[in-house]
Design a protein around this motif. Structure first.
Motif, mmCIF file in Angstrom:
data_model
loop_
_atom_site.group_PDB
_atom_site.id
_atom_site.type_symbol
_atom_site.label_atom_id
_atom_site.label_comp_id
_atom_site.label_asym_id
_atom_site.label_seq_id
_atom_site.Cartn_x
_atom_site.Cartn_y
_atom_site.Cartn_z
ATOM 1 N N UNK A 14 8.714 -7.913 -6.839
ATOM 2 C CA UNK A 14 8.190 -7.735 -7.881
ATOM 3 C C UNK A 14 7.303 -6.263 -7.875
ATOM 4 N N UNK A 15 7.146 -5.855 -6.568
ATOM 5 C CA UNK A 15 6.352 -4.496 -6.469
ATOM 6 C C UNK A 15 7.273 -3.368 -6.080
ATOM 7 N N UNK A 16 6.796 -2.440 -6.298
ATOM 8 C CA UNK A 16 7.535 -1.000 -5.907
ATOM 9 C C UNK A 16 6.272 0.026 -5.329
ATOM 10 N N UNK A 17 6.828 0.764 -4.709
ATOM 11 C CA UNK A 17 5.822 1.949 -4.232
ATOM 12 C C UNK A 17 4.560 2.160 -5.244
ATOM 13 N N UNK A 29 2.034 -0.756 -5.832
ATOM 14 C CA UNK A 29 1.223 -0.760 -4.539
ATOM 15 C C UNK A 29 0.305 0.271 -4.605
ATOM 16 N N UNK A 30 0.553 1.486 -5.019
ATOM 17 C CA UNK A 30 -0.381 2.729 -5.057
ATOM 18 C C UNK A 30 -1.443 2.319 -6.098
ATOM 19 N N UNK A 31 -0.908 1.992 -7.245
ATOM 20 C CA UNK A 31 -1.778 1.726 -8.266
ATOM 21 C C UNK A 31 -2.571 0.508 -8.076
ATOM 22 N N UNK A 32 -2.374 -0.354 -7.308
ATOM 23 C CA UNK A 32 -3.341 -1.632 -6.746
ATOM 24 C C UNK A 32 -4.195 -0.988 -5.769
ATOM 25 N N UNK A 33 -3.898 0.060 -5.166
ATOM 26 C CA UNK A 33 -4.610 0.481 -3.831
ATOM 27 C C UNK A 33 -4.226 0.068 -2.665
ATOM 28 N N UNK A 34 -3.247 -0.775 -2.695
ATOM 29 C CA UNK A 34 -2.825 -1.696 -1.310
ATOM 30 C C UNK A 34 -1.764 -0.981 -0.716
ATOM 31 N N UNK A 35 -1.161 0.351 -0.986
ATOM 32 C CA UNK A 35 -0.077 1.005 -0.390
ATOM 33 C C UNK A 35 -0.255 1.149 1.300
ATOM 34 N N UNK A 36 -1.471 1.726 1.550
ATOM 35 C CA UNK A 36 -1.552 2.196 2.712
ATOM 36 C C UNK A 36 -1.613 0.853 3.677
ATOM 37 N N UNK A 37 -2.054 -0.494 3.290
ATOM 38 C CA UNK A 37 -2.121 -1.516 3.934
ATOM 39 C C UNK A 37 -0.550 -1.905 4.366
ATOM 40 N N UNK A 38 0.214 -1.874 3.586
ATOM 41 C CA UNK A 38 1.951 -2.056 3.729
ATOM 42 C C UNK A 38 2.368 -1.085 4.544
ATOM 43 N N UNK A 39 1.943 0.060 4.467
ATOM 44 C CA UNK A 39 2.514 1.297 5.434
ATOM 45 C C UNK A 39 2.248 0.951 6.774
ATOM 46 N N UNK A 40 1.057 0.319 7.076
ATOM 47 C CA UNK A 40 0.599 0.221 8.450
ATOM 48 C C UNK A 40 1.323 -0.938 8.929
#
Length: 127
Positions: free
Chosen positions: A56-59, A62-73
């Protein structure tokens, strides 16, 4: 780049970077697009990583939620993604489907090992 990643993209990326991180939607189309890019990259010198997206999410979300960097790690290698992808719904597959999935895994990961380790070339590999 969306799902329109081409051999031309790969050609230019291979000249300027050592690795790429793929982030596609978690739906079937996104997962199939990742698989297509991985298969194109087998013969390149790029290290390929995949960010697994929550359902249900897309890049952008996740960016809007501020969690994108966590997923990239938590990115995974292309080989790990490929194995996970092939094993999806394995238990519910027929014996013929299981055999096909396992054969594809063996051929693909062996080809990847040949390319990475440099112990064969496409003319001799027969994979």
């Amino acid at each position: 780049m969306g799902t329109a990643f081409t051999e031309n993209h790969l050609y230019f990326l291979d000249k300027i970077v050592d690795s790429v991180i793929l982030m596609y939607d978690s739906d079937k189309a996104g997962q199939n697009a990742i698989l297509k890019v991985i298969m194109m990259c087998w013969n390149s010198s790029l290290d390929v990583y995949i960010v697994k997206m929550p359902i249900g999410d897309d890049p952008a979300s996740l960016y809007a939620k501020g969690t994108l960097a966590d997923y990239v790690k938590d990115k995974i290698s292309a080989v790990d993604f490929f194995i996970d992808y092939q094993m999806t719904d394995y238990d519910n597959s027929s014996m013929k489907e299981k055999e096909g999935k396992l054969n594809l895994l063996i051929r693909s990961t062996t080809k990847s090992a040949c390319i990475v380790d440099g112990f064969c070339d496409n003319a001799r590999c027969n994979i």
